[in-house]
Design a protein around this motif. Structure first.
Motif, PDB file in Angstrom:
ATOM      1  N   LYS A 229       0.824  -1.226   0.000  1.00 12.71           N
ATOM      2  CA  LYS A 229       0.000   0.000   0.000  1.00 12.71           C
ATOM      3  C   LYS A 229       0.851   1.268   0.000  1.00 12.71           C
ATOM      4  O   LYS A 229       0.332   2.370   0.132  1.00 12.71           O
ATOM      5  CB  LYS A 229      -0.899   0.016   1.236  1.00 12.71           C
ATOM      6  N   GLY A 230       2.163   1.080  -0.033  1.00  8.26           N
ATOM      7  CA  GLY A 230       3.022   2.252  -0.150  1.00  8.26           C
ATOM      8  C   GLY A 230       3.837   2.601   1.071  1.00  8.26           C
ATOM      9  O   GLY A 230       4.643   3.521   1.049  1.00  8.26           O
ATOM     10  N   ASN A 231       3.589   1.876   2.185  1.00  5.55           N
ATOM     11  CA  ASN A 231       4.408   2.142   3.376  1.00  5.55           C
ATOM     12  C   ASN A 231       5.792   1.536   3.204  1.00  5.55           C
ATOM     13  O   ASN A 231       5.945   0.478   2.585  1.00  5.55           O
ATOM     14  CB  ASN A 231       3.770   1.516   4.609  1.00  5.55           C
ATOM     15  N   LYS A 232       6.756   2.205   3.798  1.00  5.91           N
ATOM     16  CA  LYS A 232       8.098   1.610   3.812  1.00  5.91           C
ATOM     17  C   LYS A 232       8.113   0.599   4.959  1.00  5.91           C
ATOM     18  O   LYS A 232       7.655   0.915   6.067  1.00  5.91           O
ATOM     19  CB  LYS A 232       9.151   2.672   4.052  1.00  5.91           C
ATOM     20  N   VAL A 233       8.614  -0.565   4.692  1.00  7.38           N
ATOM     21  CA  VAL A 233       8.673  -1.607   5.716  1.00  7.38           C
ATOM     22  C   VAL A 233      10.110  -2.106   5.826  1.00  7.38           C
ATOM     23  O   VAL A 233      10.709  -2.520   4.827  1.00  7.38           O
ATOM     24  CB  VAL A 233       7.722  -2.779   5.364  1.00  7.38           C
ATOM     25  N   GLU A 234      10.633  -2.029   7.056  1.00 13.11           N
ATOM     26  CA  GLU A 234      12.001  -2.502   7.286  1.00 13.11           C
ATOM     27  C   GLU A 234      11.920  -3.701   8.237  1.00 13.11           C
ATOM     28  O   GLU A 234      11.350  -3.589   9.321  1.00 13.11           O
ATOM     29  CB  GLU A 234      12.821  -1.388   7.928  1.00 13.11           C
ATOM     30  N   ILE A 235      12.448  -4.816   7.792  1.00 18.53           N
ATOM     31  CA  ILE A 235      12.408  -6.013   8.645  1.00 18.53           C
ATOM     32  C   ILE A 235      13.830  -6.335   9.119  1.00 18.53           C
ATOM     33  O   ILE A 235      14.712  -6.645   8.307  1.00 18.53           O
ATOM     34  CB  ILE A 235      11.802  -7.221   7.901  1.00 18.53           C
ATOM     35  N   ASN A 236      14.017  -6.214  10.427  1.00 21.64           N
ATOM     36  CA  ASN A 236      15.313  -6.541  11.035  1.00 21.64           C
ATOM     37  C   ASN A 236      15.223  -7.926  11.668  1.00 21.64           C
ATOM     38  O   ASN A 236      14.382  -8.146  12.540  1.00 21.64           O
ATOM     39  CB  ASN A 236      15.682  -5.515  12.105  1.00 21.64           C
ATOM     40  N   TRP A 237      16.065  -8.834  11.224  1.00 21.59           N
ATOM     41  CA  TRP A 237      16.043 -10.218  11.740  1.00 21.59           C
ATOM     42  C   TRP A 237      17.315 -10.415  12.573  1.00 21.59           C
ATOM     43  O   TRP A 237      18.410 -10.509  12.030  1.00 21.59           O
ATOM     44  CB  TRP A 237      15.995 -11.210  10.579  1.00 21.59           C
ATOM     45  N   TYR A 238      17.139 -10.450  13.872  1.00 23.11           N
ATOM     46  CA  TYR A 238      18.284 -10.581  14.776  1.00 23.11           C
ATOM     47  C   TYR A 238      18.594 -12.057  15.032  1.00 23.11           C
ATOM     48  O   TYR A 238      17.685 -12.881  15.103  1.00 23.11           O
ATOM     49  CB  TYR A 238      17.976  -9.884  16.109  1.00 23.11           C
ATOM     50  N   PHE A 239      19.860 -12.379  15.171  1.00 22.48           N
ATOM     51  CA  PHE A 239      20.251 -13.756  15.504  1.00 22.48           C
ATOM     52  C   PHE A 239      21.511 -13.723  16.362  1.00 22.48           C
ATOM     53  O   PHE A 239      22.368 -12.848  16.183  1.00 22.48           O
ATOM     54  CB  PHE A 239      20.491 -14.592  14.238  1.00 22.48           C
ATOM     55  N   GLU A 240      21.564 -14.664  17.294  1.00 20.20           N
ATOM     56  CA  GLU A 240      22.754 -14.755  18.143  1.00 20.20           C
ATOM     57  C   GLU A 240      23.944 -15.151  17.267  1.00 20.20           C
ATOM     58  O   GLU A 240      23.819 -16.046  16.421  1.00 20.20           O
ATOM     59  CB  GLU A 240      22.528 -15.807  19.246  1.00 20.20           C
ATOM     60  N   ASP A 241      25.051 -14.488  17.438  1.00 15.78           N
ATOM     61  CA  ASP A 241      26.241 -14.778  16.629  1.00 15.78           C
ATOM     62  C   ASP A 241      26.560 -16.273  16.693  1.00 15.78           C
ATOM     63  O   ASP A 241      26.720 -16.822  17.777  1.00 15.78           O
ATOM     64  CB  ASP A 241      27.424 -13.954  17.163  1.00 15.78           C
ATOM     65  N   GLY A 242      26.599 -16.919  15.540  1.00 18.80           N
ATOM     66  CA  GLY A 242      26.880 -18.356  15.495  1.00 18.80           C
ATOM     67  C   GLY A 242      25.636 -19.224  15.413  1.00 18.80           C
ATOM     68  O   GLY A 242      25.730 -20.424  15.170  1.00 18.80           O
ATOM     69  N   ASP A 243      24.452 -18.618  15.599  1.00 19.22           N
ATOM     70  CA  ASP A 243      23.216 -19.403  15.551  1.00 19.22           C
ATOM     71  C   ASP A 243      22.743 -19.529  14.094  1.00 19.22           C
ATOM     72  O   ASP A 243      21.901 -18.780  13.625  1.00 19.22           O
ATOM     73  CB  ASP A 243      22.139 -18.746  16.422  1.00 19.22           C
ATOM     74  N   ASP A 244      23.305 -20.507  13.405  1.00 18.06           N
ATOM     75  CA  ASP A 244      22.987 -20.687  11.983  1.00 18.06           C
ATOM     76  C   ASP A 244      21.533 -21.075  11.749  1.00 18.06           C
ATOM     77  O   ASP A 244      20.978 -20.804  10.684  1.00 18.06           O
ATOM     78  CB  ASP A 244      23.892 -21.772  11.381  1.00 18.06           C
ATOM     79  N   GLU A 245      20.929 -21.737  12.724  1.00 18.94           N
ATOM     80  CA  GLU A 245      19.542 -22.190  12.551  1.00 18.94           C
ATOM     81  C   GLU A 245      18.583 -21.002  12.440  1.00 18.94           C
ATOM     82  O   GLU A 245      17.728 -20.972  11.553  1.00 18.94           O
ATOM     83  CB  GLU A 245      19.121 -23.078  13.723  1.00 18.94           C
ATOM     84  N   ILE A 246      18.714 -20.037  13.356  1.00 26.02           N
ATOM     85  CA  ILE A 246      17.829 -18.859  13.318  1.00 26.02           C
ATOM     86  C   ILE A 246      18.138 -18.008  12.082  1.00 26.02           C
ATOM     87  O   ILE A 246      17.231 -17.517  11.420  1.00 26.02           O
ATOM     88  CB  ILE A 246      17.978 -18.028  14.615  1.00 26.02           C
ATOM     89  N   LEU A 247      19.420 -17.863  11.762  1.00 25.78           N
ATOM     90  CA  LEU A 247      19.801 -17.093  10.567  1.00 25.78           C
ATOM     91  C   LEU A 247      19.187 -17.727   9.317  1.00 25.78           C
ATOM     92  O   LEU A 247      18.559 -17.050   8.497  1.00 25.78           O
ATOM     93  CB  LEU A 247      21.330 -17.046  10.449  1.00 25.78           C
ATOM     94  N   GLU A 248      19.348 -19.055   9.191  1.00 26.26           N
ATOM     95  CA  GLU A 248      18.840 -19.761   8.013  1.00 26.26           C
ATOM     96  C   GLU A 248      17.312 -19.682   7.934  1.00 26.26           C
ATOM     97  O   GLU A 248      16.747 -19.524   6.854  1.00 26.26           O
ATOM     98  CB  GLU A 248      19.284 -21.232   8.072  1.00 26.26           C
TER      99      GLU A 248
END
Lengths: 132, 171
Positions: free
Chosen positions: A95-114
């Motif tokens: 609808k025209g809004n800017k949307v920023e999605i920040n996905w945080y993950f613990e350093d080394g946590d490949d499962e959450i990153l993936e």
């Protein structure tokens, strides 16, 4: 519109959706026994937010919506609902809004990153991946 | 460590709280061993999905004490290996076998694609299942899922899945 705030429990994440600041955050652990009962009210809140705020206030069309995802773990049933939550934000983006999605993950946590990379791929949207 | 060690065991009715208790015990053990976060998360995910499948999908046989939910977690030099068992109505075994055989034939990218298609089309059942548990187990395990159906009587079988998580690719 009233903000949505849900305290975390042993099985469910903290939810903090603030229309005033346009910052929306889900953080922690998600393995609810009643996954539908936990996530349906969140989706309903987002639908109302869409109808009551974004659709009726043209000034908001240019507002930046910041979504902070700081999950430490979520089970497969929760992943379906987290995807649905983010799909609601994609509607705001369309609808025209800017949307920023920040996905945080613990350093080394490949499962959450993936998991985040997979969800970004499913949405066809670019996330900011932020280690902590 | 040279021989296989039994780290965790459970036999009997399984509550949601009990699943949390088993997960906490596994986490404490893995932390004590100084293993990295990725192996911990893989074992954690496989345990959650395995135990929640038992919790959600077991068909309880009234009066039977020999085929209650069972869970065991083992560790040797090379891998974690977990066994989860529950009684199930035998007629449900065919679609379950088909699903397990399907994921066992897929490689990592095939599993990702199946996960994507399933999640985008999923309808969550009243039990809270989205049809993703077994696919997720296969994704984190990166090994074939072994399974057996042992007949109990004319109606029920005892279903066991064995999930292996190798240490060498993650440590």
């Amino acid at each position: 519109m009233e903000p949505l705030y849900i305290e975390p429990t042993e099985f469910t994440p903290k939810v903090s959706f603030d229309p005033e600041s346009s910052i929306f955050e889900i953080s922690g652990f998600s393995r609810p026994e009643n996954v539908i009962g936990f996530y349906r009210p969140i989706l309903k809140w987002l639908e109302e937010y869409n109808e009551k705020v974004l659709s009726q206030n043209i000034k908001f069309e240019k507002s930046l919506l910041t979504i902070n995802m700081k999950m430490t773990y979520f089970n497969s049933a929760s992943s379906k609902f987290l995807l649905d939550v983010l799909l609601e934000f994609m509607k705001f983006h369309s609808k025209g809004n800017k949307v920023e999605i920040n996905w945080y993950f613990e350093d080394g946590d490949d499962e959450i990153l993936e998991s985040g990379e997979e969800i970004a791929d499913m949405l066809g949207y670019t996330f900011n991946f932020i280690p902590y | 460590m040279t021989k296989r060690e039994n780290i965790l065991g459970h036999y009997g009715p399984l509550s949601y709280e009990e699943i949390g208790f088993l997960l906490n015990r596994m986490s404490a053990y893995v932390d004590k061993q100084g293993m990295n976060i990725t192996i911990k998360k893989k074992v954690y995910s496989a345990m959650v999905e395995s135990l929640e499948n038992v919790y959600k999908h077991q068909d309880i046989i009234n009066g039977d004490t020999e085929h209650q939910p069972r869970f065991s977690l083992y560790l040797d030099d090379n891998e974690f290996s977990m066994f989860s068992s529950n009684s199930i109505l035998t007629f449900k075994s065919t679609p379950l076998k088909e699903k397990l055989d399907r994921v066992n034939k897929l490689d990592k990218s095939g599993l990702k694609e199946l996960y994507k298609q399933t999640i985008l089309n999923a309808n969550v059942s009243p039990k809270g299942g989205a049809g993703l548990g077994i696919i997720n187990i296969a994704k984190v395990s990166e090994n074939k899922i072994n399974y057996t159906f042992e007949p109990i009587n004319s109606e029920y079988s005892y279903f066991t899945i064995n999930v292996v998580i190798s240490l060498n690719s993650t440590i």
